[in-house]
Design a protein around this motif. Structure first.
Motif, PDB file in Angstrom:
ATOM      1  N   ALA A 168       0.844  -1.195   0.000  1.00 48.50           N
ATOM      2  CA  ALA A 168       0.000   0.000   0.000  1.00 48.50           C
ATOM      3  C   ALA A 168       0.881   1.248   0.000  1.00 48.50           C
ATOM      4  CB  ALA A 168      -0.907  -0.005   1.227  1.00 48.50           C
ATOM      5  N   GLU A 169       0.558   2.168  -0.910  1.00 52.69           N
ATOM      6  CA  GLU A 169       1.318   3.401  -1.033  1.00 52.69           C
ATOM      7  C   GLU A 169       0.379   4.553  -1.376  1.00 52.69           C
ATOM      8  OE1 GLU A 169       4.092   2.742  -4.221  1.00 52.69           O
ATOM      9  OE2 GLU A 169       2.519   2.316  -5.660  1.00 52.69           O
ATOM     10  N   SER A 170       0.814   5.759  -1.078  1.00 52.58           N
ATOM     11  CA  SER A 170       0.009   6.942  -1.357  1.00 52.58           C
ATOM     12  C   SER A 170       0.656   7.774  -2.447  1.00 52.58           C
ATOM     13  CB  SER A 170      -0.148   7.797  -0.100  1.00 52.58           C
ATOM     14  OG  SER A 170      -0.852   7.088   0.883  1.00 52.58           O
ATOM     15  N   GLY A 171      -0.178   8.465  -3.195  1.00 47.59           N
ATOM     16  CA  GLY A 171       0.314   9.329  -4.258  1.00 47.59           C
ATOM     17  C   GLY A 171      -0.766  10.338  -4.622  1.00 47.59           C
ATOM     18  N   LEU A 172      -0.540  11.045  -5.703  1.00 44.16           N
ATOM     19  CA  LEU A 172      -1.471  12.073  -6.153  1.00 44.16           C
ATOM     20  C   LEU A 172      -2.058  11.706  -7.505  1.00 44.16           C
ATOM     21  CD1 LEU A 172       0.572  15.279  -5.284  1.00 44.16           C
ATOM     22  CD2 LEU A 172      -1.386  14.382  -4.057  1.00 44.16           C
ATOM     23  N   VAL A 173      -3.307  12.069  -7.708  1.00 41.64           N
ATOM     24  CA  VAL A 173      -3.945  11.941  -9.015  1.00 41.64           C
ATOM     25  C   VAL A 173      -4.530  13.300  -9.379  1.00 41.64           C
ATOM     26  CG1 VAL A 173      -4.488   9.491  -8.829  1.00 41.64           C
ATOM     27  CG2 VAL A 173      -6.135  11.172  -8.044  1.00 41.64           C
ATOM     28  N   MET A 174      -4.595  13.569 -10.666  1.00 36.88           N
ATOM     29  CA  MET A 174      -5.197  14.809 -11.130  1.00 36.88           C
ATOM     30  C   MET A 174      -6.703  14.612 -11.243  1.00 36.88           C
ATOM     31  SD  MET A 174      -4.917  17.951 -12.015  1.00 36.88           S
ATOM     32  CE  MET A 174      -3.150  18.113 -12.081  1.00 36.88           C
ATOM     33  N   VAL A 175      -7.450  15.519 -10.648  1.00 38.75           N
ATOM     34  CA  VAL A 175      -8.902  15.474 -10.710  1.00 38.75           C
ATOM     35  C   VAL A 175      -9.349  16.404 -11.821  1.00 38.75           C
ATOM     36  CG1 VAL A 175     -11.041  15.893  -9.451  1.00 38.75           C
ATOM     37  CG2 VAL A 175      -9.048  15.011  -8.242  1.00 38.75           C
ATOM     38  N   ARG A 176     -10.158  15.868 -12.721  1.00 35.46           N
ATOM     39  CA  ARG A 176     -10.641  16.675 -13.851  1.00 35.46           C
ATOM     40  C   ARG A 176     -12.113  16.978 -13.659  1.00 35.46           C
ATOM     41  NH1 ARG A 176      -7.328  17.178 -18.312  1.00 35.46           N
ATOM     42  NH2 ARG A 176      -9.110  17.119 -19.704  1.00 35.46           N
ATOM     43  N   GLY A 177     -12.525  18.111 -14.178  1.00 33.13           N
ATOM     44  CA  GLY A 177     -13.923  18.514 -14.071  1.00 33.13           C
ATOM     45  C   GLY A 177     -14.418  19.039 -15.404  1.00 33.13           C
ATOM     46  N   ARG A 178     -15.715  19.300 -15.458  1.00 34.82           N
ATOM     47  CA  ARG A 178     -16.347  19.884 -16.648  1.00 34.82           C
ATOM     48  C   ARG A 178     -17.344  20.929 -16.174  1.00 34.82           C
ATOM     49  NH1 ARG A 178     -16.076  16.907 -21.535  1.00 34.82           N
ATOM     50  NH2 ARG A 178     -15.028  14.923 -21.291  1.00 34.82           N
ATOM     51  N   VAL A 179     -17.379  22.043 -16.850  1.00 36.11           N
ATOM     52  CA  VAL A 179     -18.336  23.089 -16.515  1.00 36.11           C
ATOM     53  C   VAL A 179     -19.718  22.618 -16.957  1.00 36.11           C
ATOM     54  CG1 VAL A 179     -19.041  25.465 -16.948  1.00 36.11           C
ATOM     55  CG2 VAL A 179     -16.618  24.911 -16.726  1.00 36.11           C
ATOM     56  N   GLY A 180     -20.662  22.601 -16.020  1.00 36.73           N
ATOM     57  CA  GLY A 180     -22.015  22.183 -16.347  1.00 36.73           C
ATOM     58  C   GLY A 180     -22.145  20.700 -16.605  1.00 36.73           C
ATOM     59  N   GLY A 181     -21.121  19.936 -16.360  1.00 40.68           N
ATOM     60  CA  GLY A 181     -21.179  18.499 -16.559  1.00 40.68           C
ATOM     61  C   GLY A 181     -20.904  18.042 -17.977  1.00 40.68           C
ATOM     62  N   ASP A 182     -20.988  18.952 -18.959  1.00 38.73           N
ATOM     63  CA  ASP A 182     -20.752  18.533 -20.335  1.00 38.73           C
ATOM     64  C   ASP A 182     -19.858  19.500 -21.101  1.00 38.73           C
ATOM     65  OD1 ASP A 182     -22.518  20.601 -20.535  1.00 38.73           O
ATOM     66  OD2 ASP A 182     -23.982  19.558 -21.758  1.00 38.73           O
ATOM     67  N   GLY A 183     -19.258  20.453 -20.414  1.00 38.81           N
ATOM     68  CA  GLY A 183     -18.369  21.401 -21.071  1.00 38.81           C
ATOM     69  C   GLY A 183     -16.998  20.807 -21.309  1.00 38.81           C
ATOM     70  N   ALA A 184     -16.083  21.646 -21.714  1.00 39.37           N
ATOM     71  CA  ALA A 184     -14.711  21.197 -21.958  1.00 39.37           C
ATOM     72  C   ALA A 184     -14.064  20.781 -20.638  1.00 39.37           C
ATOM     73  CB  ALA A 184     -13.910  22.321 -22.612  1.00 39.37           C
ATOM     74  N   PRO A 185     -13.324  19.676 -20.630  1.00 41.72           N
ATOM     75  CA  PRO A 185     -12.671  19.251 -19.386  1.00 41.72           C
ATOM     76  C   PRO A 185     -11.544  20.193 -18.992  1.00 41.72           C
ATOM     77  CG  PRO A 185     -12.054  17.802 -21.199  1.00 41.72           C
ATOM     78  CD  PRO A 185     -13.074  18.756 -21.732  1.00 41.72           C
ATOM     79  N   PHE A 186     -11.354  20.320 -17.680  1.00 41.66           N
ATOM     80  CA  PHE A 186     -10.254  21.129 -17.167  1.00 41.66           C
ATOM     81  C   PHE A 186      -9.693  20.452 -15.919  1.00 41.66           C
ATOM     82  CE2 PHE A 186     -14.039  22.524 -15.019  1.00 41.66           C
ATOM     83  CZ  PHE A 186     -13.643  22.749 -13.709  1.00 41.66           C
ATOM     84  N   ASN A 187      -8.449  20.766 -15.589  1.00 41.81           N
ATOM     85  CA  ASN A 187      -7.816  20.196 -14.405  1.00 41.81           C
ATOM     86  C   ASN A 187      -8.281  20.973 -13.177  1.00 41.81           C
ATOM     87  OD1 ASN A 187      -6.422  18.357 -15.943  1.00 41.81           O
ATOM     88  ND2 ASN A 187      -4.586  19.610 -16.085  1.00 41.81           N
ATOM     89  N   LEU A 188      -8.988  20.297 -12.304  1.00 48.23           N
ATOM     90  CA  LEU A 188      -9.544  20.918 -11.116  1.00 48.23           C
ATOM     91  C   LEU A 188      -8.496  21.021 -10.011  1.00 48.23           C
ATOM     92  CD1 LEU A 188     -12.140  21.946  -9.754  1.00 48.23           C
ATOM     93  CD2 LEU A 188     -12.578  19.609  -9.029  1.00 48.23           C
ATOM     94  N   GLY A 189      -7.694  19.997  -9.858  1.00 44.92           N
ATOM     95  CA  GLY A 189      -6.662  19.977  -8.822  1.00 44.92           C
ATOM     96  C   GLY A 189      -6.200  18.557  -8.577  1.00 44.92           C
ATOM     97  N   GLU A 190      -5.402  18.383  -7.539  1.00 42.97           N
ATOM     98  CA  GLU A 190      -4.875  17.062  -7.224  1.00 42.97           C
ATOM     99  C   GLU A 190      -5.550  16.505  -5.977  1.00 42.97           C
ATOM    100  OE1 GLU A 190      -0.740  18.040  -6.869  1.00 42.97           O
ATOM    101  OE2 GLU A 190      -0.353  17.453  -8.939  1.00 42.97           O
ATOM    102  N   ALA A 191      -5.650  15.179  -5.913  1.00 39.31           N
ATOM    103  CA  ALA A 191      -6.208  14.493  -4.748  1.00 39.31           C
ATOM    104  C   ALA A 191      -5.237  13.385  -4.337  1.00 39.31           C
ATOM    105  CB  ALA A 191      -7.566  13.889  -5.081  1.00 39.31           C
ATOM    106  N   THR A 192      -5.124  13.176  -3.044  1.00 38.24           N
ATOM    107  CA  THR A 192      -4.287  12.105  -2.523  1.00 38.24           C
ATOM    108  C   THR A 192      -5.057  10.792  -2.602  1.00 38.24           C
ATOM    109  OG1 THR A 192      -3.314  13.677  -0.973  1.00 38.24           O
ATOM    110  CG2 THR A 192      -2.929  11.355  -0.541  1.00 38.24           C
TER     111      THR A 192
END
Length: 158
Positions: A51-75
């Motif tokens: 078991a190890e920890s790391g970071l992943v990039m969380v992506r989002g979309r404006v309105g659920g169907d817009g262009a994807p963007f990088n929202l931030g990182e999550a552990t």
């Protein structure tokens, strides 16, 4: 129905079973999973990925169907195990909870085991699913208690 059709149907059922188990395990607390696993005779297993920890990039979309963007990182914590019978399980958990990631990986492998799948479903997944459903219903009831109904009266002027 051909043998290939039967195999494909079994594979589809197994994938659905794993998805359903992962959906429950991801929302359960590590202590709850551990308590449920105590009632199961666990087979021997080896840790393929400690078991190890790391970071992943969380992506989002404006309105659920817009262009994807990088929202931030999550552990995220991850782990992988192999049962003595050959089944391989993978576990991922948000946060730095390596114990939870390991238990999820173990449950994933157990769900794939022909001998232990039903036991894990009955003693681990089903109780966790029931607790999760009860928590969601309680939260919905608390939220509904604070609901305010607004209405607009139309005036007869103008």
């Amino acid at each position: 129905m051909s043998v290939q059709d039967h195999m494909q149907r079994d594979e589809t059922r197994d994938i659905a079973r794993r998805k359903a188990a992962m959906a429950v395990l991801a929302h359960a607390a590590a202590a709850e999973i551990r308590a449920c696993l105590e009632g199961v005779a666990l087979p021997a297993y080896e840790k393929l990925r400690e078991a190890e920890s790391g970071l992943v990039m969380v992506r989002g979309r404006v309105g659920g169907d817009g262009a994807p963007f990088n929202l931030g990182e999550a552990t995220v914590s991850r782990a992988a195990v192999r049962l003595a019978t050959g089944e391989v399980g993978f576990g991922y958990a948000l946060g730095r909870d390596s114990e939870k990631a390991l238990m999820i990986a173990l449950c994933d492998a157990l769900v794939q085991s022909s001998e232990l799948a039903e036991v894990v479903e009955d003693r681990v997944i089903a109780p966790l699913r029931a607790a999760l459903t009860a928590d969601r219903q309680q939260q919905a009831a608390r939220t509904a208690a604070t609901k305010v109904d607004f209405y607009t009266m139309v005036r007869g002027e103008g």
